[in-house]
Scaffold this motif. Sequence first.
Motif, mmCIF file in Angstrom:
data_model
loop_
_atom_site.group_PDB
_atom_site.id
_atom_site.type_symbol
_atom_site.label_atom_id
_atom_site.label_comp_id
_atom_site.label_asym_id
_atom_site.label_seq_id
_atom_site.Cartn_x
_atom_site.Cartn_y
_atom_site.Cartn_z
ATOM 1 N N THR A 119 0.843 -1.192 0.000
ATOM 2 C CA THR A 119 0.000 0.000 0.000
ATOM 3 C C THR A 119 0.877 1.240 0.000
ATOM 4 N N LEU A 120 0.586 2.169 -0.909
ATOM 5 C CA LEU A 120 1.379 3.396 -1.001
ATOM 6 C C LEU A 120 0.817 4.384 0.020
ATOM 7 N N LEU A 121 1.626 4.640 1.047
ATOM 8 C CA LEU A 121 1.140 5.429 2.174
ATOM 9 C C LEU A 121 1.806 6.801 2.185
ATOM 10 N N SER A 122 1.013 7.840 1.905
ATOM 11 C CA SER A 122 1.534 9.203 1.996
ATOM 12 C C SER A 122 1.107 9.726 3.363
ATOM 13 N N GLY A 123 1.284 10.999 3.601
ATOM 14 C CA GLY A 123 0.835 11.532 4.897
ATOM 15 C C GLY A 123 -0.565 12.105 4.813
ATOM 16 N N GLY A 124 -1.243 11.924 3.668
ATOM 17 C CA GLY A 124 -2.542 12.573 3.469
ATOM 18 C C GLY A 124 -3.704 11.864 4.147
ATOM 19 N N ILE A 125 -4.895 12.318 3.826
ATOM 20 C CA ILE A 125 -6.105 11.744 4.427
ATOM 21 C C ILE A 125 -6.459 10.423 3.746
ATOM 22 N N ASP A 126 -6.207 10.363 2.434
ATOM 23 C CA ASP A 126 -6.764 9.268 1.643
ATOM 24 C C ASP A 126 -6.079 7.911 1.828
ATOM 25 N N SER A 127 -4.744 7.904 1.768
ATOM 26 C CA SER A 127 -4.098 6.587 1.727
ATOM 27 C C SER A 127 -4.238 5.771 3.022
ATOM 28 N N PRO A 128 -4.326 6.379 4.221
ATOM 29 C CA PRO A 128 -4.622 5.525 5.373
ATOM 30 C C PRO A 128 -6.007 4.864 5.238
ATOM 31 N N HIS A 168 6.491 4.180 1.744
ATOM 32 C CA HIS A 168 6.437 5.640 1.735
ATOM 33 C C HIS A 168 7.645 6.201 0.997
ATOM 34 N N PHE A 169 7.391 7.170 0.118
ATOM 35 C CA PHE A 169 8.480 7.817 -0.627
ATOM 36 C C PHE A 169 8.818 9.125 0.065
ATOM 37 N N PHE A 170 10.112 9.242 0.375
ATOM 38 C CA PHE A 170 10.546 10.306 1.283
ATOM 39 C C PHE A 170 11.597 11.160 0.579
ATOM 40 N N MET A 221 6.815 11.131 -11.770
ATOM 41 C CA MET A 221 7.115 10.774 -10.378
ATOM 42 C C MET A 221 6.224 9.610 -9.926
ATOM 43 N N ARG A 222 4.956 9.681 -10.273
ATOM 44 C CA ARG A 222 4.032 8.624 -9.835
ATOM 45 C C ARG A 222 4.373 7.294 -10.519
ATOM 46 N N ARG A 223 4.852 7.358 -11.747
ATOM 47 C CA ARG A 223 5.260 6.123 -12.425
ATOM 48 C C ARG A 223 6.472 5.493 -11.729
ATOM 49 N N THR A 249 -3.551 2.180 -3.793
ATOM 50 C CA THR A 249 -3.334 3.628 -3.651
ATOM 51 C C THR A 249 -4.616 4.302 -3.143
ATOM 52 N N GLY A 250 -4.461 5.540 -2.707
ATOM 53 C CA GLY A 250 -5.613 6.327 -2.224
ATOM 54 C C GLY A 250 -6.161 7.220 -3.314
ATOM 55 N N GLU A 251 -5.917 6.874 -4.573
ATOM 56 C CA GLU A 251 -6.394 7.726 -5.659
ATOM 57 C C GLU A 251 -7.921 7.709 -5.745
ATOM 58 N N GLY A 310 -10.855 12.168 -10.248
ATOM 59 C CA GLY A 310 -11.144 13.595 -10.399
ATOM 60 C C GLY A 310 -10.675 14.471 -9.266
ATOM 61 N N GLN A 311 -10.019 13.881 -8.235
ATOM 62 C CA GLN A 311 -9.663 14.711 -7.085
ATOM 63 C C GLN A 311 -8.585 15.745 -7.428
ATOM 64 N N VAL A 312 -7.563 15.332 -8.153
ATOM 65 C CA VAL A 312 -6.504 16.253 -8.600
ATOM 66 C C VAL A 312 -6.131 15.878 -10.042
ATOM 67 N N SER A 349 -3.648 14.514 -11.375
ATOM 68 C CA SER A 349 -3.061 13.198 -11.635
ATOM 69 C C SER A 349 -4.066 12.076 -11.388
ATOM 70 N N GLN A 350 -5.310 12.413 -11.133
ATOM 71 C CA GLN A 350 -6.313 11.378 -10.870
ATOM 72 C C GLN A 350 -7.497 11.436 -11.845
ATOM 73 N N THR A 351 -7.211 11.915 -13.059
ATOM 74 C CA THR A 351 -8.208 11.776 -14.129
ATOM 75 C C THR A 351 -8.060 10.362 -14.696
HETATM 76 P P1 ATP Z 1 -3.368 11.154 0.031
HETATM 77 O O1 ATP Z 1 -4.356 11.930 0.818
HETATM 78 O O2 ATP Z 1 -3.420 9.689 0.296
HETATM 79 O O3 ATP Z 1 -1.979 11.741 0.114
HETATM 80 P P2 ATP Z 1 -3.910 12.650 -2.322
HETATM 81 O O4 ATP Z 1 -5.315 12.901 -2.635
HETATM 82 O O5 ATP Z 1 -3.116 13.714 -1.666
HETATM 83 O O6 ATP Z 1 -3.804 11.298 -1.487
HETATM 84 P P3 ATP Z 1 -1.784 12.274 -4.236
HETATM 85 O O7 ATP Z 1 -0.898 13.067 -3.373
HETATM 86 O O8 ATP Z 1 -1.862 12.564 -5.680
HETATM 87 O O9 ATP Z 1 -3.275 12.283 -3.721
HETATM 88 O O10 ATP Z 1 -1.431 10.757 -4.089
HETATM 89 C C1 ATP Z 1 -2.245 9.746 -4.610
HETATM 90 C C2 ATP Z 1 -1.838 8.434 -3.965
HETATM 91 O O11 ATP Z 1 -0.464 8.153 -4.262
HETATM 92 C C3 ATP Z 1 -1.891 8.475 -2.447
HETATM 93 O O12 ATP Z 1 -3.176 8.183 -1.963
HETATM 94 C C4 ATP Z 1 -0.892 7.408 -2.089
HETATM 95 O O13 ATP Z 1 -1.447 6.120 -2.218
HETATM 96 C C5 ATP Z 1 0.175 7.597 -3.158
HETATM 97 N N1 ATP Z 1 1.232 8.538 -2.684
HETATM 98 C C6 ATP Z 1 1.335 9.855 -2.876
HETATM 99 N N2 ATP Z 1 2.444 10.373 -2.298
HETATM 100 C C7 ATP Z 1 3.068 9.321 -1.713
HETATM 101 C C8 ATP Z 1 4.263 9.170 -0.934
HETATM 102 N N3 ATP Z 1 5.054 10.204 -0.643
HETATM 103 N N4 ATP Z 1 4.585 7.931 -0.501
HETATM 104 C C9 ATP Z 1 3.787 6.865 -0.778
HETATM 105 N N5 ATP Z 1 2.662 6.959 -1.484
HETATM 106 C C10 ATP Z 1 2.288 8.157 -1.951
#
Ligand code: ATP
Length: 390
Positions: free
Chosen positions: A183-192, A209-211, A265-267, A287-289, A292-294, A296-298
């Motif tokens: 699971t790709l975990l960013s610090g945002g709301i969606d990916s958790p 997590h990509f740092f 970057m996402r690739r 992923t938490g995509e 239509g949210q941003v 990169s999510q079309t």
């Molecule tokens: P999130 O709230 O989960 O960050 P987001 O709406 O901000 O999602 P993006 O930032 O475009 O959307 O990221 C889409 C998805 O790509 C994230 O939900 C996550 O699964 C993955 N992702 C984005 N940034 C990272 C990161 N730094 N490390 C790992 N995964 C990431």
Amino acid sequence: MNDMILLKQGEIVLKGLNRRYFEGKLLSNAKRRLSPFGKFEVTSTQSTVYIEPLSDDCDMDGATDAMTKVFGVVAVTRALACEKDKDAIFEAAKRYLADDLEAAKSFKVESRRSDKSFPMTSIELSQYVGNLLSDAFPDIEVDVHTPELLVELEVREKAAYVHARPLPGAGGLPVGCNGNAVTLLSGGIDSPVSSYMIARRGIHLVPVHFFSFPYTSEQAKQKVLDLAKQLTDYCGRLTVEIVPFTHIQEEIRANCPEEYFTLIMRRFMMRISEKIAEQNGCAALVTGEDLGQVASQTMEALRVTEACVDLPVLRPLIGMDKRDIVEIARKIGTFDTSILPYEDCCTVFTPRHPKTKPKLPDVEAAEAVLDVDGLVLEALAGIERVKFDI
Ligand code: ATP
Ligand code: MG
């Protein structure tokens, strides 16, 4: 008091021949989650898991709360075990449910009897205990149609059990019974939230997590680790793989057209995640995509993002509204951490005018100037692992 916890199994009961396997996972997950709260005996019969404390100092409230977060369970109930005798059952109900019986306006007794040698039928037992409870609590009325309080009696092999007011369980299937995914975990709301949703289908997760230090701070990394730790309540043991991403981002910025920064970057994220998946026996990427949210999510952007990997990309949030995602984030306790204001690697290099309808050949041409394989290998070699055991 001989207080215990009962877990009602959910979808597992529909699992025909594989049922033992699913049940075994549920028992081992429950045992592991109980271990911080004392010593318990955990057994399972007839689609119920019985959790009995083995000493008086067990933290029963802590254990009950932990059990409401174990996937595979639809209801969690505190129950009192007593002798299999009609008067002992009444006494147990009277004592154990006194507060509930005093507070409610109406009640009904329901019984189940799996021990067929018990001398009364279920209906007889319900009537017997119901009448005595009515006498003992004169302010409460019997209502067999819509009672405020349902008193449940169970006569089973080992003992009889008295309980009421089940707590909702976490639903889903036991973690680990349906394989592993990255699971790709960013610090945002969606990916958790997307992680939680896939774990709930019985999947053990490997968070990645990509740092991008120093573009993103140590606090941003700590935030992701805090989120992972919070997720362990539901997802069980997790080992977070922290991938150094700075060099890749710098290379993209120096060599590729700005409008494709995010997509390229996402690739890279997908390619590296796929390699980590291979190393960990994972069959999908999560992923938490959200459509239509941003930019990169079309639909077009998602196609470009996933075109460089073979594994299925699971996007459980794809059709959800932000509102609904936030509601789940609050419920699972990740929301407050997710909104802490630390930057993410995506935000640091955001293009001013990203392409919303990118074409795959254009993106492939734009990234062809990079040493893709070399950068992927370099990132993989620099991974740091942080383990959250429970
Ligand atoms: P999130 O709230 O989960 O960050 P987001 O709406 O901000 O999602 P993006 O930032 O475009 O959307 O990221 C889409 C998805 O790509 C994230 O939900 C996550 O699964 C993955 N992702 C984005 N940034 C990272 C990161 N730094 N490390 C790992 N995964 C990431
Ligand atoms: Mg994000």
